[in-house]
Design an enzyme around this catalytic site. Structure first.
Site, PDB file in Angstrom:
ATOM      1  N   GLY A  60       0.845  -1.194   0.000  1.00 22.53           N
ATOM      2  CA  GLY A  60       0.000   0.000   0.000  1.00 22.53           C
ATOM      3  C   GLY A  60       0.875   1.237   0.000  1.00 22.53           C
ATOM      4  O   GLY A  60       2.068   1.150   0.295  1.00 22.53           O
ATOM      5  N   CYS A  87       5.406  -6.043   1.614  1.00 25.40           N
ATOM      6  CA  CYS A  87       5.738  -4.618   1.494  1.00 25.40           C
ATOM      7  C   CYS A  87       5.108  -3.816   2.647  1.00 25.40           C
ATOM      8  O   CYS A  87       5.553  -3.938   3.780  1.00 25.40           O
ATOM      9  CB  CYS A  87       5.334  -4.106   0.114  1.00 25.40           C
ATOM     10  N   TYR A  88       4.045  -3.065   2.384  1.00 26.57           N
ATOM     11  CA  TYR A  88       3.411  -2.342   3.496  1.00 26.57           C
ATOM     12  C   TYR A  88       2.958  -3.337   4.578  1.00 26.57           C
ATOM     13  O   TYR A  88       3.108  -3.090   5.775  1.00 26.57           O
ATOM     14  CB  TYR A  88       2.213  -1.526   2.992  1.00 26.57           C
ATOM     15  N   HIS A 175       8.098  -8.041  -3.597  1.00 26.12           N
ATOM     16  CA  HIS A 175       6.789  -8.460  -4.138  1.00 26.12           C
ATOM     17  C   HIS A 175       6.879  -9.829  -4.819  1.00 26.12           C
ATOM     18  O   HIS A 175       7.272  -9.909  -5.978  1.00 26.12           O
ATOM     19  CB  HIS A 175       6.305  -7.410  -5.146  1.00 26.12           C
ATOM     20  N   GLU A 177       4.495 -11.505  -5.864  1.00 22.89           N
ATOM     21  CA  GLU A 177       3.387 -11.683  -6.811  1.00 22.89           C
ATOM     22  C   GLU A 177       3.706 -11.181  -8.216  1.00 22.89           C
ATOM     23  O   GLU A 177       2.961 -11.459  -9.146  1.00 22.89           O
ATOM     24  CB  GLU A 177       2.125 -10.989  -6.272  1.00 22.89           C
ATOM     25  N   ASP A 234     -18.091 -12.696 -21.296  1.00 23.80           N
ATOM     26  CA  ASP A 234     -18.695 -12.581 -19.957  1.00 23.80           C
ATOM     27  C   ASP A 234     -20.197 -12.849 -19.987  1.00 23.80           C
ATOM     28  O   ASP A 234     -20.698 -13.698 -19.259  1.00 23.80           O
ATOM     29  CB  ASP A 234     -18.439 -11.185 -19.355  1.00 23.80           C
ATOM     30  N   LYS A 373     -11.110 -12.546 -15.630  1.00 25.68           N
ATOM     31  CA  LYS A 373     -11.410 -12.776 -17.049  1.00 25.68           C
ATOM     32  C   LYS A 373     -10.850 -14.113 -17.572  1.00 25.68           C
ATOM     33  O   LYS A 373     -11.540 -14.862 -18.259  1.00 25.68           O
ATOM     34  CB  LYS A 373     -10.819 -11.625 -17.867  1.00 25.68           C
TER      35      LYS A 373
END
Ligand code: XMP
Length: 517
Positions: A60, A87-88, A175, A177, A234, A373
């Protein structure tokens, strides 16, 4: 509807980090269901209800000591549930256990870390690895005896990872991710599967029956559901799931607004019929084009198109009194984006979520609200949608109205249709269609002087936009080979006499957006 039951899950607490979605997505890629929750809604009651196998605290933009910095209760340390702060989240955990966080020199981008203590979290890691950092605050000190440093930045010596000595509560400054941390996926797997013991049973395909059950629980017997299907992945997937759940109580409606791509209405109808959706076909193209006459502003176009759609649905619902529900193909990023940032600037009013007006008087069912998606595409294929349909590029609800700058005219529609067809055909021919997020043509009001057959001719400028993206929220312009661009340009000017110039849009999002307006 509540989120899918019966799967182990991980809660990702969002502190407003730009990569929060990626964390959730990477965990799902491990076949473990994960869900994002805003830090302000993260409560003990929620944890008791959801019973997550693990909790991840996101990054964040704040500083932990700043006034109003987002925080969570210390009860999280006593849950008996593994926690990973990123991180944060890492700095927050450190400050919660009595460590000290300071403003440092900042580490941005590729950084090397040294793993200094063996731990399950770093299984499969070498003693020195590259990670992705993006921070200026850092953990300067951890309480003796309560926490142990697992890794340090090779350059600055900052704490890159720690854990509490007596429980599986971890912080990592980098990070895991993002793909720029090559062993990041492995670390997340070590945490979610190794440390937390989550079962890897969640896949988009096997969640189908769970969603179908949820729809059945939501929509009472005897009530009908109206589902507007555009042919996009969708809405088509939502309709297929509904069909399974409520059978003939699904009323699928396909509205042709006259703003579709070349040959699209026919192709959509054929596909929907083959899938057994038997849509009610409403050709409202005249009405839409009439309503858009003289309208130049894009948001106004969106409003007009949205309102007309709603009017049409209302008419359908008035004719069939059994209809009580409206199905929407809202996906997970829409839900999170619209819920998470109250007061955030609305850049374009295209999110489905706020959706259709209340005066429709229908209850809303959103079978895809927990899916990304790419997960929707996999479900679509599992439900029988041909691959080339499931992997079609996203196409905006107001269609070509937002790819025409200025007034929508028959001439501009013809140009943008033909030019978009050329872009799609050439990309497909070059084998690049599936590797880009969207590819289309735009026409505006700019003119360019050309020479056609030795004569001076003033014609339209067509802009080609091809972007790569994971979810449309950020995007990069695609480095398409020159030869492909050249073929696109020469075909467009050759096949559309009114066009004298083709340009290629080379601005990413941000600062631009994907669609021109
Ligand atoms: P922008 O242009 O905001 O687009 O960068 C991000 C994604 O949203 C799509 N988009 C829309 N989708 N109605 C929609 O259903 C709209 O009015 C609309 N405007 C943009 C766009 O195609 C891209 O995928």
């Amino acid at each position: 509807m509540s989120s899918p039951e019966g799967f182990d899950r991980v809660l990702v607490v969002n502190f407003g980090g730009q990569y929060t979605h990626l964390i959730a997505r990477r965990i799902r890629e491990l076949n473990v269901y994960s869900e994002i929750v805003n830090y302000s809604e993260f409560s003990r009651e929620l944890v008791e209800r959801v019973r997550p196998k693990a909790v991840v605290l996101s990054g964040g933009p704040s500083s932990v000591y700043a006034e109003g910095a987002p925080r969570i209760g210390e009860w999280v340390l006593e849950l008996g549930v593994p926690v990973l702060g990123i991180c944060y989240g890492h700095q927050l955990l450190a400050s919660m256990v009595g460590g000290r966080v300071e403003r440092g020199v900042g580490e941005y981008g590729r950084t090397e870390v040294e793993v200094v203590t063996e731990d399950r979290l770093f299984e499969g890691w070498g003693s020195r690895e590259v990670v992705w950092m993006s921070h200026s605050d850092y953990v300067a000190e951890l309480p003796e005896g309560r926490a142990v440093v697992l890794a340090r930045s090779a350059g600055t010596g900052y704490v890159a990872a720690f854990r509490l000595t007596d429980r599986p509560i971890y912080g990592v400054q980098f990070h895991p991710e993002v793909t720029h941390t090559p062993k990041g996926r492995k670390l997340l797997e070590n945490f979610v599967v190794g440390v937390a013991g989550a079962r890897r049973s969640w896949t988009p395909e096997n969640v189908v029956e769970v969603i179908v059950e949820e729809i059945r629980r939501t929509v009472p017997p005897g009530e009908k559901v109206l589902c507007a299907v555009s042919g996009g992945v969708d809405s088509t997937t939502a309709a297929l799931l509904l069909k399974r759940a409520v059978g003939d109580r699904l009323v699928a409606v396909f509205v042709n607004h006259g703003l579709m791509r070349e040959g699209e209405p026919e192709a959509v109808l054929e596909t929907l019929r083959k899938l057994g959706l038997n849509p009610v076909y409403i050709d409202a193209s005249r009405e839409f084009l009439e309503a858009l006459k003289g309208v130049r502003d894009c948001e106004e176009k969106r409003r007009i198109v949205g309102e007309l759609f709603a009017r049409i649905f209302k008419e359908v619902a008035e004719r069939d009194r059994g209809i009580r529900w409206l199905a929407q193909g809202t996906t997970y990023p829409d839900v999170i984006e619209s819920g998470f940032a109250p007061g955030a600037d609305r850049i374009k009013s295209h999110h489905n979520v706020a959706g259709l007006p209340r005066w429709l008087g229908l209850k809303v069912v959103e079978p895809l609200r927990y899916l990304y998606k790419d997960e929707v595409r996999r479900i679509a294929v599992a439900l029988g949608l041909p691959e080339e349909w499931a992997y079609r590029h996203p196409f905006p609800g107001p269609g070509l109205a937002v790819r025409i700058v200025g007034e929508v005219t028959e001439e501009k529609l013809r140009i943008v249709r033909r030019a978009s067809r050329v872009v799609e055909e050439e990309l497909t021919r070059a084998g690049l269609y599936r590797s880009v997020w969207q590819a289309f043509a735009v026409v505006g009001e700019d003119r360019w002087v050309g020479v056609k057959g030795d004569r001076r001719a003033v014609g339209y400028v067509v802009t080609v936009r091809i972007v790569e993206s994971e979810d449309g929220m950020t995007a990069d312009w695609s480095r398409v080979p020159y030869e492909v661009l050249e073929r696109i340009a020469s075909r467009i000017t050759g096949e559309i006499p009114e066009v004298t110039m083709v340009t290629y849009a080379i601005t990413s999002k941000p600062p631009s957006t994907i669609e021109p307006c």
